[in-house]
Design an enzyme around this catalytic site. Structure first.
Site, PDB file in Angstrom:
ATOM      1  N   THR A   1     -10.165   2.584   5.785  1.00 28.93           N
ATOM      2  CA  THR A   1      -9.027   3.112   6.119  1.00 28.93           C
ATOM      3  C   THR A   1      -9.476   4.428   6.944  1.00 28.93           C
ATOM      4  O   THR A   1     -10.809   4.666   6.910  1.00 28.93           O
ATOM      5  CB  THR A   1      -8.075   3.880   4.796  1.00 28.93           C
ATOM      6  N   GLU A   2      -8.524   4.843   7.617  1.00 26.67           N
ATOM      7  CA  GLU A   2      -8.792   6.019   8.451  1.00 26.67           C
ATOM      8  C   GLU A   2      -9.558   7.162   7.905  1.00 26.67           C
ATOM      9  O   GLU A   2     -10.434   7.741   8.176  1.00 26.67           O
ATOM     10  CB  GLU A   2      -7.536   6.561   8.982  1.00 26.67           C
ATOM     11  N   TYR A   3      -9.170   7.465   6.372  1.00 32.71           N
ATOM     12  CA  TYR A   3      -9.755   8.702   5.679  1.00 32.71           C
ATOM     13  C   TYR A   3     -11.151   8.250   5.306  1.00 32.71           C
ATOM     14  O   TYR A   3     -11.994   9.089   5.357  1.00 32.71           O
ATOM     15  CB  TYR A   3      -8.733   8.924   4.488  1.00 32.71           C
ATOM     16  N   GLU A   4     -11.136   6.643   4.896  1.00 31.35           N
ATOM     17  CA  GLU A   4     -12.550   6.421   4.229  1.00 31.35           C
ATOM     18  C   GLU A   4     -13.635   6.719   5.617  1.00 31.35           C
ATOM     19  O   GLU A   4     -14.712   7.094   5.467  1.00 31.35           O
ATOM     20  CB  GLU A   4     -12.230   4.903   4.133  1.00 31.35           C
TER      21      GLU A   4
ATOM     22  N   ASP B   1     -12.494   9.471  -1.922  1.00 27.54           N
ATOM     23  CA  ASP B   1     -13.631  10.221  -1.873  1.00 27.54           C
ATOM     24  C   ASP B   1     -13.581  11.458  -2.809  1.00 27.54           C
ATOM     25  O   ASP B   1     -14.677  12.096  -3.145  1.00 27.54           O
ATOM     26  CB  ASP B   1     -13.959  10.642  -0.272  1.00 27.54           C
TER      27      ASP B   1
ATOM     28  N   GLU C   1       5.011   4.742   3.405  1.00 29.00           N
ATOM     29  CA  GLU C   1       4.707   5.974   3.854  1.00 29.00           C
ATOM     30  C   GLU C   1       5.983   6.996   4.028  1.00 29.00           C
ATOM     31  O   GLU C   1       6.792   6.755   4.372  1.00 29.00           O
ATOM     32  CB  GLU C   1       4.035   5.917   5.198  1.00 29.00           C
TER      33      GLU C   1
ATOM     34  N   GLU D   1       0.878  -1.134  -0.179  1.00 26.89           N
ATOM     35  CA  GLU D   1       0.312  -0.047  -0.067  1.00 26.89           C
ATOM     36  C   GLU D   1       0.814   1.384   0.024  1.00 26.89           C
ATOM     37  O   GLU D   1       1.905   1.225   0.921  1.00 26.89           O
ATOM     38  CB  GLU D   1      -0.947   0.159   1.219  1.00 26.89           C
TER      39      GLU D   1
ATOM     40  N   ASN E   1       9.459   7.337  -0.247  1.00 29.33           N
ATOM     41  CA  ASN E   1       8.742   8.038  -1.226  1.00 29.33           C
ATOM     42  C   ASN E   1       8.478   6.949  -2.503  1.00 29.33           C
ATOM     43  O   ASN E   1       9.399   6.332  -3.163  1.00 29.33           O
ATOM     44  CB  ASN E   1       9.462   9.254  -1.765  1.00 29.33           C
TER      45      ASN E   1
ATOM     46  N   ASP F   1      -3.220  11.845  -1.743  1.00 32.99           N
ATOM     47  CA  ASP F   1      -3.371  13.266  -1.838  1.00 32.99           C
ATOM     48  C   ASP F   1      -3.961  14.074  -3.176  1.00 32.99           C
ATOM     49  O   ASP F   1      -3.219  13.383  -4.197  1.00 32.99           O
ATOM     50  CB  ASP F   1      -2.065  13.902  -1.405  1.00 32.99           C
TER      51      ASP F   1
HETATM   52  N1  SAM Z   1      -4.325   5.776   3.045  1.00 31.44           N
HETATM   53  C1  SAM Z   1      -4.438   6.521   4.133  1.00 31.44           C
HETATM   54  C2  SAM Z   1      -6.020   6.305   4.541  1.00 31.44           C
HETATM   55  O1  SAM Z   1      -6.607   6.130   3.854  1.00 31.44           O
HETATM   56  O2  SAM Z   1      -6.498   6.809   5.621  1.00 31.44           O
HETATM   57  C3  SAM Z   1      -3.766   7.906   4.276  1.00 31.44           C
HETATM   58  C4  SAM Z   1      -4.214   8.798   3.175  1.00 31.44           C
HETATM   59  S1  SAM Z   1      -3.556  10.394   3.468  1.00 31.44           S
HETATM   60  C5  SAM Z   1      -4.671  11.436   2.374  1.00 31.44           C
HETATM   61  C6  SAM Z   1      -2.347  10.239   2.066  1.00 31.44           C
HETATM   62  C7  SAM Z   1      -0.841   9.382   2.529  1.00 31.44           C
HETATM   63  O3  SAM Z   1      -0.147   9.352   1.628  1.00 31.44           O
HETATM   64  C8  SAM Z   1      -0.353  10.516   3.569  1.00 31.44           C
HETATM   65  O4  SAM Z   1       0.028   9.998   4.774  1.00 31.44           O
HETATM   66  C9  SAM Z   1       1.110  11.079   2.691  1.00 31.44           C
HETATM   67  O5  SAM Z   1       2.271  11.243   3.554  1.00 31.44           O
HETATM   68  C10 SAM Z   1       1.212   9.725   1.891  1.00 31.44           C
HETATM   69  N2  SAM Z   1       1.988  10.101   0.691  1.00 31.44           N
HETATM   70  C11 SAM Z   1       1.774  11.099  -0.055  1.00 31.44           C
HETATM   71  N3  SAM Z   1       2.590  10.881  -1.166  1.00 31.44           N
HETATM   72  C12 SAM Z   1       3.500   9.884  -0.862  1.00 31.44           C
HETATM   73  C13 SAM Z   1       4.615   9.389  -1.700  1.00 31.44           C
HETATM   74  N4  SAM Z   1       5.077   9.790  -2.747  1.00 31.44           N
HETATM   75  N5  SAM Z   1       5.182   8.270  -1.253  1.00 31.44           N
HETATM   76  C14 SAM Z   1       4.678   7.655  -0.041  1.00 31.44           C
HETATM   77  N6  SAM Z   1       3.564   8.233   0.493  1.00 31.44           N
HETATM   78  C15 SAM Z   1       2.986   9.457   0.196  1.00 31.44           C
END
Ligand code: SAM
Length: 222
Positions: free
Chosen positions: A191-194, A154, A69, A44, A96, A118
């Site tokens: 997920t948390e965001y979901e 979403d 992450e 993931e 990353n 994001d």
């Molecule tokens: N997937 C989780 C959820 O649905 O609850 C978290 C969603 S959050 C909006 C997006 C996450 O992706 C953030 O924690 C951010 O740090 C991570 N993220 C963004 N760009 C990334 C990248 N290029 N590589 C790894 N993680 C990344």
């Protein structure tokens, strides 16, 4: 994601090498050795606080999972879940997604989950979206030949953008839902965001796409 700075996160992560892999490049081509069982690997990207990936690992002991992450201050919360669950089939990486090919060889990963990535709504940030063409090429270089991406969000704009990006890359659409929580899809793990956005009444979009021999770098116009 709003971040609380946790200067102690790095030290805590490194105290748990059974869950957190600090130099993942070392295992490129040999991830099966990191896990106790040689079985398919699903990852993931943007795993956040790890609710989805840890529940998946608990539900599917026949699959190995890696949560990836970017932010140490966030992934340290995922570590707390793993300490509590004590599962042999899940690890965490703080990298990353742009560096995935430094860490995995072609064919090491069967499936990639992108959950609530994001959206980066400004045009000038398009290349940061995890469903941009550049990322689809990176994923192709670590996935098995018919590897899959399962994507949930979403954000209607990001979903539409991603469907176009998948289609232009030549990915095959296997499944689509424009309202996941009202659909018959029974295997959903939130997920948390979901949880947060669906409780506000937001619709959840989901799709599954698959690489095939006609995908991406195999197309002459790419
Ligand atoms: N997937 C989780 C959820 O649905 O609850 C978290 C969603 S959050 C909006 C997006 C996450 O992706 C953030 O924690 C951010 O740090 C991570 N993220 C963004 N760009 C990334 C990248 N290029 N590589 C790894 N993680 C990344």
């Amino acid at each position: 994601m709003r971040l609380r700075n946790k200067p102690w996160a790095k030290e805590k992560l490194e105290q748990y090498p059974e869950y957190y892999i600090s130099c993942p490049e070392r295992y490129k081509g040999s991830w099966t050795k990191v896990f106790s069982k040689d079985q398919p690997l699903h990852i993931e990207i943007g795993t956040g606080k790890g609710r989805f990936i840890s529940e998946m690992a608990k539900t599917n002991p026949h699959i190995n999972y890696i949560g990836i992450e970017l932010q140490k201050s966030v992934i340290v919360s995922a570590l707390d879940r793993l300490i509590e669950l004590d599962l042999p089939n899940i690890k965490l990486l703080n990298i990353n997604a742009a560096e995935l090919t430094d860490v995995f060889s072609k064919g090491e990963v069967q499936l990639i989950y992108l959950n609530f990535s994001d959206p980066w709504p400004k045009n000038r940030h398009e290349k940061r979206r995890l469903t941009h063409n550049n990322f689809l090429r990176i994923y192709e270089n670590i996935l098995v030949d018919e590897g899959e991406i399962h994507f949930k969000t979403d954000n209607q704009g990001l979903f539409e953008y991603s469907l176009l990006s998948f289609s232009e890359y030549g990915l095959l659409l296997k499944f689509i839902s424009l309202d996941l929580h009202s659909s018959h899809f029974e295997k959903n793990i939130m997920t948390e965001y979901e949880e947060k956005f669906s409780s506000l009444g937001n619709r959840i979009y989901r799709c599954e796409v698959k690489y095939c021999s006609c995908t991406g770098s195999n197309l002459s116009q790419k």
